[in-house]
Scaffold this motif. Sequence first.
Motif, PDB file in Angstrom:
ATOM      1  N   ALA A 190       0.844  -1.203   0.000  1.00 26.49           N
ATOM      2  CA  ALA A 190       0.000   0.000   0.000  1.00 26.49           C
ATOM      3  C   ALA A 190       0.877   1.251   0.000  1.00 26.49           C
ATOM      4  O   ALA A 190       1.378   1.680   1.044  1.00 26.49           O
ATOM      5  CB  ALA A 190      -0.934  -0.004   1.212  1.00 26.49           C
ATOM      6  N   LYS A 218       0.356   4.291  -0.097  1.00 22.47           N
ATOM      7  CA  LYS A 218      -0.002   5.438   0.749  1.00 22.47           C
ATOM      8  C   LYS A 218       0.780   5.453   2.055  1.00 22.47           C
ATOM      9  O   LYS A 218       0.998   6.507   2.633  1.00 22.47           O
ATOM     10  CB  LYS A 218      -1.506   5.416   1.042  1.00 22.47           C
ATOM     11  N   ASN A 236      -7.473   1.515  -6.061  1.00 21.44           N
ATOM     12  CA  ASN A 236      -8.558   1.419  -5.096  1.00 21.44           C
ATOM     13  C   ASN A 236      -8.999   2.814  -4.666  1.00 21.44           C
ATOM     14  O   ASN A 236      -8.199   3.738  -4.670  1.00 21.44           O
ATOM     15  CB  ASN A 236      -8.048   0.647  -3.873  1.00 21.44           C
ATOM     16  N   ARG A 239     -15.156  -4.266  -4.522  1.00 19.47           N
ATOM     17  CA  ARG A 239     -14.790  -4.069  -3.120  1.00 19.47           C
ATOM     18  C   ARG A 239     -16.047  -4.253  -2.283  1.00 19.47           C
ATOM     19  O   ARG A 239     -16.958  -3.418  -2.311  1.00 19.47           O
ATOM     20  CB  ARG A 239     -14.204  -2.683  -2.867  1.00 19.47           C
ATOM     21  N   VAL A 257      -9.579   4.442  11.623  1.00 19.07           N
ATOM     22  CA  VAL A 257      -8.882   3.481  10.763  1.00 19.07           C
ATOM     23  C   VAL A 257      -9.669   2.181  10.616  1.00 19.07           C
ATOM     24  O   VAL A 257      -9.139   1.150  10.268  1.00 19.07           O
ATOM     25  CB  VAL A 257      -7.421   3.207  11.218  1.00 19.07           C
ATOM     26  N   HIS A 288     -11.357  -4.741   2.760  1.00 15.45           N
ATOM     27  CA  HIS A 288     -10.303  -4.199   3.637  1.00 15.45           C
ATOM     28  C   HIS A 288     -10.995  -3.776   4.920  1.00 15.45           C
ATOM     29  O   HIS A 288     -11.909  -2.960   4.897  1.00 15.45           O
ATOM     30  CB  HIS A 288      -9.609  -3.014   2.961  1.00 15.45           C
ATOM     31  N   SER A 290      -7.162  -0.835   9.884  1.00 17.32           N
ATOM     32  CA  SER A 290      -5.712  -0.815  10.063  1.00 17.32           C
ATOM     33  C   SER A 290      -5.383  -1.012  11.541  1.00 17.32           C
ATOM     34  O   SER A 290      -6.261  -0.894  12.385  1.00 17.32           O
ATOM     35  CB  SER A 290      -5.196   0.527   9.551  1.00 17.32           C
ATOM     36  N   GLY A 324      -3.760  -4.221   6.804  1.00 16.35           N
ATOM     37  CA  GLY A 324      -4.275  -3.899   8.128  1.00 16.35           C
ATOM     38  C   GLY A 324      -3.566  -4.493   9.318  1.00 16.35           C
ATOM     39  O   GLY A 324      -3.922  -4.177  10.458  1.00 16.35           O
ATOM     40  N   GLU A 344      -2.592  -6.749   1.038  1.00 17.71           N
ATOM     41  CA  GLU A 344      -2.200  -5.348   0.801  1.00 17.71           C
ATOM     42  C   GLU A 344      -1.557  -4.681   2.020  1.00 17.71           C
ATOM     43  O   GLU A 344      -2.095  -3.718   2.559  1.00 17.71           O
ATOM     44  CB  GLU A 344      -3.436  -4.524   0.424  1.00 17.71           C
ATOM     45  N   GLY A 400       0.600  -2.299   4.362  1.00 17.59           N
ATOM     46  CA  GLY A 400       1.291  -1.010   4.351  1.00 17.59           C
ATOM     47  C   GLY A 400       2.138  -0.919   5.612  1.00 17.59           C
ATOM     48  O   GLY A 400       3.352  -1.109   5.600  1.00 17.59           O
ATOM     49  N   ARG A 401       1.457  -0.676   6.726  1.00 15.98           N
ATOM     50  CA  ARG A 401       2.137  -0.488   8.008  1.00 15.98           C
ATOM     51  C   ARG A 401       3.112  -1.621   8.357  1.00 15.98           C
ATOM     52  O   ARG A 401       4.243  -1.380   8.755  1.00 15.98           O
ATOM     53  CB  ARG A 401       1.084  -0.383   9.120  1.00 15.98           C
ATOM     54  N   ARG A 457       0.717  11.523  13.524  1.00 12.23           N
ATOM     55  CA  ARG A 457      -0.119  10.434  14.066  1.00 12.23           C
ATOM     56  C   ARG A 457      -0.504  10.613  15.538  1.00 12.23           C
ATOM     57  O   ARG A 457      -1.650  10.382  15.907  1.00 12.23           O
ATOM     58  CB  ARG A 457       0.536   9.078  13.844  1.00 12.23           C
ATOM     59  N   TYR A 480      -4.486  10.798  15.800  1.00  8.40           N
ATOM     60  CA  TYR A 480      -5.178   9.580  16.266  1.00  8.40           C
ATOM     61  C   TYR A 480      -4.909   9.291  17.734  1.00  8.40           C
ATOM     62  O   TYR A 480      -5.266   8.213  18.213  1.00  8.40           O
ATOM     63  CB  TYR A 480      -4.714   8.349  15.486  1.00  8.40           C
ATOM     64  N   TYR A 506       2.859   6.016   7.324  1.00  9.45           N
ATOM     65  CA  TYR A 506       1.922   7.127   7.573  1.00  9.45           C
ATOM     66  C   TYR A 506       2.558   8.249   8.385  1.00  9.45           C
ATOM     67  O   TYR A 506       1.864   8.933   9.138  1.00  9.45           O
ATOM     68  CB  TYR A 506       0.643   6.616   8.265  1.00  9.45           C
ATOM     69  N   MET A 534       2.351  11.534   5.572  1.00  7.92           N
ATOM     70  CA  MET A 534       1.328  12.471   6.055  1.00  7.92           C
ATOM     71  C   MET A 534       1.939  13.777   6.536  1.00  7.92           C
ATOM     72  O   MET A 534       1.243  14.600   7.131  1.00  7.92           O
ATOM     73  CB  MET A 534       0.512  11.815   7.186  1.00  7.92           C
TER      74      MET A 534
END
Length: 419
Positions: free
Chosen positions: A61, A63, A105, A151, A164, A201, A204, A241, A277, A279-280, A316, A320, A375, A379
């Motif tokens: 991912a 992003k 996506n 999706r 998330v 999905h 996360s 995720g 997928e 990312g983190r 972050r 969050y 992120y 970000m």
Amino acid sequence: ATAFHAKDDGFLYCDDRKVVDVMEEVPEKRPFYLYSKRQLTKNYKAYEAALSGLDSFIGYAIKANNNLKILQHLQQLGSGAVLVSGNELQLALKAGFDPTRCIFNGNGKLVEELVLAARAGVLVNVDSEFDLEHITQAGKIAGKTVKVLFRINPDVDPQVHPYVSTGNKNSKFGIRNEKLQWFLDEVRARPELELVGIHCHLGSTITKVNVFKDAAVLMVEYAEEIRRQGFTLRYLNIGGGLGIDYKREGAILPSPTDLIDTVRDLVKREKLTLIIEPGRSMVGNTCALVNRVTGVKSNGNKNFVVVDGSMSELIRPSLYDAYQHIELVSPCSGPVDTFDVVGPVCESADFLGKARQLPTPPEGAGLVVHDSGAYCMAMASTYNLRMRPPEYWVDEAGQLQKIRHAETLDDHLRAFEGL
Ligand code: LLP
């Protein structure tokens, strides 16, 4: 242990390099992101090993972190990519990703972006009725048949922060199962579209992998229904995720293998190609934001460590209330106290950590915010005209390499040239 760890000498290391030495070597005297290329490779290999024996591919991912050097490295290791904008799509192509292992996506993809996707031949997720229409238009304009995945929003609760969480029934993402028949009838009637798979999905920072199993069971039911109606469905995409150990207290969190093993038998039985997928969990622990202490102060009953990094570089915690572990890079004999670690930005929301136990650091001390690979830079903003920081990695041979230039005031001024 991850790449960033304190050794018995009390110093923090990135692989075999002392972070304090790296701070000396880096010419910019401002916050910077420091990565371990070895850790990145290791994370990718962990997914690859988890997927062995399964017809599958990894869609990283983008992003989470869009550094071109990182993308090129993941691409060379064999990764595909998940894209959420036309620009991410173009960047992925520039990084050399195989378009047939890329998925576009999003809940608000524009026709212009979809035309790029259709021309490139990437897989495209269908998110809504209007999205189906837009993808059809793009296929017409490009003169291509677009391979699409639905999706589906399976309404499985991933038990994470609401910001998330994405797969619940009131989410803005995906289509609900009661509409599935409408989408199947439409896709059958449109020669510009070829239905090849389904996607979900959940969210996360997920730390309980049984939710992936719950979702996969539902998704396989949809797959069977879709196949019954005569479609040759190939892909099951279970999204990303997986969470990481932000607390760094050694908690045993599920690994990629734990995740894949919850769905392995199901995917094999159904002869589906699995897409995952991450990312983190691919990039999060590969990096720390390295800051310098500007000073220490107290107000009321609060103590503050003020550093040169801020919410502009790493939002972050502010956004969050996310916890990322904070540590000094060198041994320090100052008295231990409870501090909020804050930046210089003119906002009370500007903090990197709250109520942290730390030895009172001297001015100039190095202080890292751990697990900043996902992120964080992606970000970052230039709020307060704090231009985005440079990025470095320690490569496999232990050499420090710059992997992104610092943004400068000239970059800001360029936006006004000739106006
Ligand atoms: N696939 C889709 C469709 C996604 O929406 C996402 C992330 C991923 C994959 C990757 O998820 P991961 O493996 O990284 O959890 N900015 C937030 C996280 C937003 C995640 C958005 N979607 C944060 O800093 O925690």
